[in-house]
Design an enzyme around this catalytic site. Structure first.
Site, PDB file in Angstrom:
ATOM      1  N   HIS B  12      41.475  81.007  36.558  1.00 37.15           N
ATOM      2  CA  HIS B  12      40.986  80.792  37.921  1.00 37.15           C
ATOM      3  C   HIS B  12      42.160  80.396  38.798  1.00 37.15           C
ATOM      4  CE1 HIS B  12      37.124  79.918  35.530  1.00 37.15           C
ATOM      5  NE2 HIS B  12      37.253  81.181  35.769  1.00 37.15           N
ATOM      6  N   LYS B  37      43.532  83.946  47.871  1.00 37.71           N
ATOM      7  CA  LYS B  37      42.557  82.946  47.456  1.00 37.71           C
ATOM      8  C   LYS B  37      42.257  83.073  45.969  1.00 37.71           C
ATOM      9  CE  LYS B  37      38.447  80.668  48.966  1.00 37.71           C
ATOM     10  NZ  LYS B  37      38.684  79.264  49.259  1.00 37.71           N
ATOM     11  N   GLY B 173      28.105  75.508  32.286  1.00 40.82           N
ATOM     12  CA  GLY B 173      28.754  76.167  33.422  1.00 40.82           C
ATOM     13  C   GLY B 173      28.268  77.595  33.572  1.00 40.82           C
ATOM     14  N   ARG B 490      27.812  64.221  51.499  1.00 40.39           N
ATOM     15  CA  ARG B 490      28.895  64.239  50.514  1.00 40.39           C
ATOM     16  C   ARG B 490      30.058  63.484  51.144  1.00 40.39           C
ATOM     17  NH1 ARG B 490      32.117  69.036  49.666  1.00 40.39           N
ATOM     18  NH2 ARG B 490      30.850  69.965  51.296  1.00 40.39           N
TER      19      ARG B 490
END
Ligand SMILES: [Fe+2]
Lengths: 692, 594
Positions: B12, B37, B173, B490
């Site tokens: 990743h 990205k 996950g 958050r």
């Protein structure tokens, strides 16, 4: 659950079987049946072209209005049947003709004109170009013919065929395709198992690289044949004649390798040492004017590198030209341009591709306009160079007029079965305005500098730009100088905004310029401008790069990288020196004592040697170097440091170094990026600062 | 001098970090440098940055650690990837136990011994060694690394013992990602959207969702593989799963129906239920007050809040870079310990400002030659004026690009590369979405609050500097832009020790408005990496419609945009659309098992 455990167990066993580098390629066998067909292998989506990949492939999704037909960026308007340029493709407008709508066919015969950037009229686009010239030439010798300009920069063979098929919607009476520069084989690793294994094997052999290049050339030829046949089929389906314009390339005035670098293939330990020796001797002999001796020496280098090195071929051509051996020199330069190097994809037609277009083109009944032949006839025996070209393959106005005169002859023959005189057609071809021509040279100067061409040719273009149209010299060149001298991309600068007010400048700088990734070397660009316009040298370099204004300069820092392009062929955290001498210009505010810190190595060095450090031509120190990183510092005495521009050179030692080709083979078989060229040294750090 | 470098890559987000003489001195994700990205290439730029920041060269590196064990990973890659390889031969090259080592040699130039640290040990170490706890239980949960997907462990002093693991294909996950894909969101990127969607629904499918997993007593659980498809290569769920829920998968970008919201609520609740169960198991095995968590699932801040509030542990430390980028930290720390480096700092990680910083001069050199200079104000002589002027703009309803000091490491912008605005304005959420984010309107933005006043506005009794947990909004102020539909937020708490300028700004804004809270989101356009350097910030400012850019000592107000830029914006928009379409057409929405 039992199944999962079995699966894990088997996967673990297979993993055990392929953990060795020699057995890993077994995976290749499993996928053998899946290798793409020849048409799909035609791959230009590498190097400078990859940024446009998605733009082009985006067409394939057929997102247009339901049922609407499209020809490239133009989509059919249902109410009028005209083809209108779509704003959805505004990202490609600068790669195509600047035409809002393609009207319905009228009484005139219509020619669909397709091709790549050369056919676009790169550097002149959109104000002047081959299609416009062709239309005027045709009008001068017969009934008026409409030329629909569908040429597109960065067009690869797959897309070219798609465009040709789509052009049927415009009901052309003939198809002209001016292409071949972008026809090249995809990367090696996509080949079938047999080929893959053989390719890998060749990498480790003496002379292997040369054989491998020949194989890649053959693959390019296969793609060319496939493309020509597909084009012919498309034209046949429309029932119209096909005219193939076979491109010529700039042979005399283009360096395959960026100036100051070499592309020496990896060779055996002894051969590398020998190559460096004979090449250096050849260069010294050439510098001393002993061209015969130089030719003999460089021929020895070519025997060692197998003709896979453009540096030796171009040195050979240089010394042959000095001896008046024009034909041999020309052949050597063409060989150099035929070298396949996956890391520096550069448009330009391969000799084998040209041969295929000639041969298969005739076989399928196309008319072939053989530009190398037309140029030879028209320009005489001279080697094609700056007289016809603005860079590696893009034509200047004269080149365009002659090329299109040859094309017009073929069109006249195909449409009217008559003939026309070449010279008359050349004369009938319009010239660009002095302003247009000036801009073309200005942009060509930038382009040449960005591709690492020498100061002489770059300055030539800048001078021509100003002599064509003096306001360019007075206003535009200072703007270019300013746009490229700062530590930020030109796009962010006020001077860029001024420059792109001109339509030709905007087409280049905001089209290709935003996605292009040549070798950006702004210092060379600025140097070339100053060589042509010494008065600009008074404008100081960006103070942010001046030692004295700042405390420290990282000489490995790129001047700047384009905002939208983070891709690089190699992601190295260090500089690999492909050259025997690495040059680093820097600017000092004053004559001052400086400290240089160097972290360097020579990969695979069998013994240690010394890097010779030269400042402004004089030796100022030696740095010991071996195959492991070594961190060293030397002080540059203030008497050696000039105010203004200084030139630092590092001369790498010619120590015996391990043969790295077997590791190349392993890496190839695991699909890793291949670098087949010799690194004469590595620099992890090169930093210069005021000495304390 | 002892220099330990940690690398994560090839999966990743790749990243590099550097521990010098026991202290973490630099860390950065490669995507920030390359502007790609989720860039997973070997982090050569981040590596160079780390060396430079630490003032060392490659010759000084004691050891370089890689965040997983490629040899162990190969078998798992074959398990899941072989069918895909047969369909896409190019993928075969992604199975290569030697690739990490080769690229570390070729791209970074590092030529000495490489320390390979197991994936989940890297995660565990990235939490425990930076938690400040002398002893703690450790819980790591992610998609998958080598074989492990969940581990239970215990850290005491410098020793980490991972005593139990759950093995692929059973993975919380992947379970969450599968539902993410089923709900039409992008796997490996948009799991947080599912979390954000959950409060709009009710967990009416909780039982059905739990049928997908056999949650056993103890640490183990099993995915019911008939509902999952990790082999087909084009999607993660099986037809059985769609039948099970009685709805077809949602088409991406299509309207969100109540079913989708209820599914999101159900999967989120299921995750929380299982996590709480497993955390209780961990605590039962080794009772202690401290828990450390890492791995991609630990970025689920809603679940983290529950774990802390409802679980058996008193204190929780989540590695702020919990996903694979943070694996670099853990790997470097493990290498430190393996080399007997007893200087490894055991202090709690106080901040994430581990990336590059830029001087006023660096900023000036970008601003001065640009057309933006005419609307730039230089406050280098007047830092208080800068804070005041910024607070006034915020109070006026301006959206501000805030670029100060060292860049954050990890996925969240925490006041160094942030877009900030007044959280009280009802229109702000839509406005920022329209200006830069172009994201789903259902998700609120996050607040940054003065730590000294946090309790007045949020139900929280401890600092939360990393925005890693959610809590209830109890403010007397209306805070529509940052309050979720379930009254949660958050929260990032800010004190003067970790981010002085951001803290000062909150104080000034509070003085001006009586609101010690700012809306805080990352400084980037949709689909782009967060800005790293002044050039990126200027460019993002130029092509977005942010009202002002406050970069180090400069304030640049928006004025008319040069014509060329407007055109480039349109071109980039067109290109981006095509890239998306090409990506959608060419790539299945699955977790990459390779
Ligand atoms: Fe992970």
């Amino acid at each position: 659950m039992g199944e999962q455990i079995t699966r894990k167990e088997l996967a673990t066993r297979l993993a055990e079987a392929i953990k060795d580098r020699a057995t890993l390629p077994l995976l290749q066998l499993l996928c053998d049946a899946q290798v793409e067909g020849v048409g799909e292998v035609a791959d230009i989506w590498t190097g400078p072209f990859s940024s446009l990949r998605d733009d082009i492939l985006g067409f394939a999704g057929g997102e247009g209005e339901a049922g609407a037909r499209a020809v490239g960026i133009w989509e059919e308007e249902p109410t009028t049947g005209e083809f209108v340029r779509s704003r959805r493709h505004i990202d490609l407008w600068r790669f195509c003709a600047n035409v809002d709508r393609i009207r319905k066919k009228g009484n005139r015969k219509r020619v669909a004109f397709l091709g790549e950037s050369v056919a676009r009229g790169f550097f002149f686009s959109p104000q002047y170009g081959p299609a416009q010239v062709l239309e005027k030439q045709l009008a001068a010798v017969g009934p008026s013919v409409e030329v629909v300009d569908l040429a597109q920069s960065n067009c690869g063979p797959w897309w070219l065929v798609e465009m040709t098929r789509a052009a049927a919607a415009l009901q052309p009476d003939a198809i002209v395709v001016f292409a071949g520069n972008n026809w090249r084989a995809g990367s090696l690793s996509r080949a079938s198992t047999d080929a893959f294994v053989q390719d890998g094997g060749l990498l480790a052999e003496d002379g292997g690289l040369s054989a491998l290049m020949a194989r890649q050339q053959r693959r390019a030829a296969e793609i060319a044949e496939h493309t020509v046949r597909e084009l012919a089929k498309a034209a046949h389906d429309m029932g119209v004649p096909l005219i193939l314009v076979l491109p010529e390339i700039n042979v005399a005035d283009w360096l395959s390798c960026p100036i100051g670098t070499l592309d020496v293939p990896l060779m055996s330990e002894l051969d590398t040492v020998a190559w460096v020796d004979v090449f250096s001797e050849a260069r010294e002999a050439a510098d001393a004017g002993d061209f015969r001796e130089a030719e003999d020496r460089v021929q020895e280098a070519i025997n060692l590198d197998g003709g896979t090195c453009s540096a030796s071929l171009e040195l050979l051509a240089h010394v042959q030209l000095k001896q008046g051996k024009t034909r041999e020199a020309s052949a050597a330069l063409r060989r150099s341009r035929d070298i396949v190097d996956e890391t520096r994809v550069l448009p330009g037609i391969f000799s084998v591709v040209a041969e295929v277009i000639r041969k298969v083109g005739r076989e399928v009944g196309a008319l072939v306009v053989d530009l190398p032949h037309v140029y030879h006839q028209h320009f005489g025996n001279s080697v094609p160079g700056r007289g016809q070209f603005l860079d590696y393959c893009h034509l200047n106005a004269e080149g365009i007029r002659v090329a299109m005169a040859g094309t017009a002859q073929a069109v006249v023959q195909a449409l009217f079965h008559s003939t026309a005189d070449l010279q008359r057609l050349v004369e009938a071809g319009p010239s660009p305005s002095p302003e247009q021509e000036g801009w073309a040279h200005l942009l060509a100067g930038i382009h040449n500098a960005h591709w690492g061409q020498g100061t002489e040719i770059c300055s030539f273009h800048f001078k021509r730009a100003a002599s064509c149209y003096p306001p360019i010299g007075e206003i535009s060149i200072p703007l270019v100088y300013d746009a490229f001298r700062h530590g930020v991309p030109p796009l962010l600068l006020s001077s860029f905004g001024e420059l792109v007010k001109n339509q030709i400048a905007s087409t280049y700088l905001m089209g290709y310029g935003l996605i292009g990734r040549g070798l950006i070397r702004e210092h060379d660009l600025l140097k070339s401008i100053v060589a042509a316009f010494p008065s600009l040298g008074n404008i100081s370099s960006d103070p942010d790069f001046v030692l004295g204004e700042i405390d420290e300069l990282d000489l490995l820092d790129a001047h700047w990288l384009p905002l939208m392009d983070g891709n690089r062929w190699y992601r190295r955290a260090f500089k690999a020196a492909y050259e025997l001498e690495s040059a680093f210009p820097f600017v000092s505010a004053r004559s001052q004592k400086l400290e240089l810190s160097i972290v360097s190595r020579v990969p695979g060095a069998r013994q240690s040697g010394d890097i010779i450090v030269k400042l402004n031509g004089a030796q100022v120190g030696r740095v010991s170097v071996q195959d492991q990183w070594c961190d060293q510092r030397i002080v540059l005495d203030s008497s050696r440091v000039k105010q203004g521009l200084n030139s630092l050179r590092l001369i790498w030692p010619n120590v015996p170094r391990a043969d790295l080709r077997s590791s190349l083979k392993v890496r190839f078989e695991t699909g890793q990026q291949l670098d087949t060229r010799t690194h004469f040294g590595h620099l992890h750090e090169l930093r210069i600062s005021a000495a304390t | 001098m002892a220099v330990f470098v940690g690398i994560s890559a090839h999966y990743h987000d790749s990243a590099c970090c550097l521990i010098k003489d026991g202290h973490l001195v630099a860390a950065a994700e490669e995507e920030r440098f390359t502007r790609i990205k989720h860039d997973n290439g070997i982090p050569s730029n981040a590596f160079r940055y780390c060396l430079r920041e630490a003032g060392v060269t490659i010759a000084d590196v004691t050891s370089l650690a890689y965040y997983e064990n490629p040899a162990k990973k190969v078998a798992r890659q074959l398990w899941a990837g072989l069918p895909g390889i047969l369909n896409n031969p190019k993928q075969r090259f992604r199975i290569d136990p030697g690739r990490a080592q080769d690229e570390i040699r070729d791209c970074l130039g590092y030529d000495r011994e490489i320390e390979f640290v197991d994936h989940h040990l890297s995660h565990a170490a990235s939490a425990f060694y930076f938690s400040g706890f002398d002893e703690a239980d450790i819980f790591t949960v992610d998609g998958v690394g080598e074989w492990a997907t969940t581990t239970y462990g215990r850290g005491v002093d410098r020793k980490i013992d991972l005593f139990e693991e759950v093995s692929f294909p059973h993975s919380l996950g992947l379970f969450y990602s599968t539902i993410t894909a089923y709900l039409g969101f992008e796997v490996n990127d948009a799991e947080y959207k599912v979390m954000g969607l959950a409060p709009y629904g009710s967990p009416r499918y909780l039982d059905k969702v739990l049928q997908l997993i056999d949650c056993w007593d103890g640490g183990q659980y099993r995915l019911n593989m008939e509902y999952f498809d990790f082999l087909g290569g084009d999607r993660m769920y099986s037809d059985r799963l769609c039948e099970h829920f009685g709805e077809p998968p949602r088409v991406p970008e299509s309207e969100l129906a109540q079913f989708h919201k209820d599914m999101a609520a159900s999967v989120q609740r299921a995750l929380e239920v299982i996590l709480l169960d497993k955390v209780a198991y961990l605590h039962a095995r080794h009772p202690t007050e401290n828990l450390c968590m890492a791995g991609g699932v630990a970025l689920n801040c809603v679940a983290n809040g529950k774990v802390l509030r409802e679980g058996p542990f008193k204190r929780l430390f989540v590695q702020p870079a919990a996903s694979d980028a943070g694996g670099a930290l853990g790997a470097a720390a493990v290498a430190c310990v393996r080399h007997g480096e007893d200087r490894l700092s055991r202090e709690r990680q106080k901040h994430v400002y581990l990336g590059p910083k830029f001087s006023a001069r660096d900023v000036a050199r970008v601003v001065n030659p640009s057309p933006l200079k005419q609307c730039a104000l230089d406050y280098s002589e007047d830092p208080e004026g800068l804070i005041q002027a910024t607070a006034e703009r915020l109070a006026d309803g301006k959206v501000i690009g805030w670029f100060q000091g060292r860049m954050e490491f990890g996925p969240r912008a925490l006041g160094a590369r942030s877009i900030i605005a007044d959280p009280r304005r009802p229109e702000m959420r839509d406005r920022i979405n329209a200006l830069v984010k172009m994201r789903e309107a259902f998700r609120p933005f996050a607040p940054a609050v003065l730590e000294s006043k946090m309790a007045e506005h949020f139900e929280i009794d401890h600092s939360s500097p990393f925005m890693l947990e959610t809590c209830r909004v109890v403010s007397s102020l209306a805070l529509p832009a940052i309050t979720h539909v379930d009254q949660s937020a958050r929260v990032q708490t800010v004190n003067e020790h970790t981010n002085k300028r951001f803290h000062d700004l909150l104080i000034a804004f509070d003085k001006l408005t009586g609101c010690p809270i700012l809306l805080n989101t990352s400084f980037n356009l949709r689909g782009d990496a967060i800005v790293l350097e002044p050039i990126h910030a200027i460019w993002t400012f130029a092509i977005s419609n942010i009202d002002a850019l406050v970069m180090e000592d400069f304030i640049i107000d928006r004025t008319e945009r040069p014509e060329a830029w407007s055109e480039i914006i349109e071109m980039m928009g067109a290109r981006l659309k095509k890239k998306r379409r090409a990506a959608d057409a060419g790539r299945a929405n699955v977790y990459s098992f390779l």
